[in-house]
Scaffold this active site. Structure first.
Site, PDB file in Angstrom:
ATOM      1  N   ASP A  65       0.907  -1.158   0.064  1.00 32.40           N
ATOM      2  CA  ASP A  65      -0.082  -0.063  -0.044  1.00 32.40           C
ATOM      3  C   ASP A  65       1.034   1.357   0.143  1.00 32.40           C
ATOM      4  O   ASP A  65       1.924   1.268   0.914  1.00 32.40           O
ATOM      5  CB  ASP A  65      -0.875  -0.020   1.316  1.00 32.40           C
ATOM      6  N   ILE A  66       0.734   2.186  -0.740  1.00 29.98           N
ATOM      7  CA  ILE A  66       1.504   3.379  -0.885  1.00 29.98           C
ATOM      8  C   ILE A  66       0.970   4.457   0.075  1.00 29.98           C
ATOM      9  O   ILE A  66       1.838   5.574   0.240  1.00 29.98           O
ATOM     10  CB  ILE A  66       1.598   4.011  -2.392  1.00 29.98           C
ATOM     11  N   GLU A 120     -12.538   2.990  -1.061  1.00 31.68           N
ATOM     12  CA  GLU A 120     -11.779   3.746  -1.645  1.00 31.68           C
ATOM     13  C   GLU A 120     -11.520   3.535  -3.287  1.00 31.68           C
ATOM     14  O   GLU A 120     -11.311   4.312  -4.002  1.00 31.68           O
ATOM     15  CB  GLU A 120     -10.495   3.901  -0.881  1.00 31.68           C
ATOM     16  N   HIS A 172     -10.541  -6.185  -2.489  1.00 31.35           N
ATOM     17  CA  HIS A 172      -8.989  -6.210  -2.027  1.00 31.35           C
ATOM     18  C   HIS A 172      -9.077  -6.362  -0.790  1.00 31.35           C
ATOM     19  O   HIS A 172     -10.109  -5.975   0.164  1.00 31.35           O
ATOM     20  CB  HIS A 172      -8.254  -4.860  -2.569  1.00 31.35           C
ATOM     21  N   HIS A 187      -6.662  -6.077   2.779  1.00 35.82           N
ATOM     22  CA  HIS A 187      -5.582  -5.009   3.256  1.00 35.82           C
ATOM     23  C   HIS A 187      -4.867  -6.381   4.385  1.00 35.82           C
ATOM     24  O   HIS A 187      -5.632  -7.051   5.332  1.00 35.82           O
ATOM     25  CB  HIS A 187      -6.081  -4.061   4.297  1.00 35.82           C
TER      26      HIS A 187
END
Length: 130
Positions: free
Chosen positions: A29-30, A88, A93, A95
């Site tokens: 994750d950026i 978002e 997805h 995390h």
């Protein structure tokens, strides 16, 4: 229109890839909550996790398990937290977040900033455990 995750998978947008196979892709994750915070996504673009067909959903969780095992070895933590929020980006997805306490998974916390070299070093540590 392709999601940002589909563009990452296609290589149109760079990422710090951890692993991929024919159906799934894992990358850092950026805007991480902690070092090692990463995302695991199906290559099939489906908005909501529970809209995935059963085989894709089960495969995603098995792929995430493999990544989480490497993550826990690479980044010292009490465990790897798992969360699905999905607001978002309209692409299912998961995390995976190395945690030492409940507060480590609070998305209201400020996001950490790392240099490209620090991101790459973290990715390399995790990949070395696969």
């Amino acid at each position: 229109m392709l999601s940002i995750f589909s563009k990452i998978i296609a290589g149109e947008i760079p990422s710090y890839k951890i692993a991929e196979d024919d159906n799934y892709y894992a990358f850092l994750d950026i805007a991480p909550l902690v070092e090692g915070h990463l995302l695991v996504v199906p290559k099939k673009e489906v908005d909501k996790l529970f809209d995935l067909d059963d085989d894709t959903y089960a495969g995603l969780m098995l792929f995430a398990k493999k990544i989480a095992t490497a993550l826990e070895k690479a980044i010292p933590c009490n465990r790897v937290g798992v969360t699905v929020i999905g607001l978002e980006v309209p692409h299912a997805h998961v995390h995976l977040i190395p945690i030492n306490g409940m507060g480590d998974m609070n998305f209201a916390n400020p996001k950490l900033k790392f240099t490209p070299q620090e991101f790459q070093a973290t990715a390399d540590k995790i990949k070395a455990q696969l």
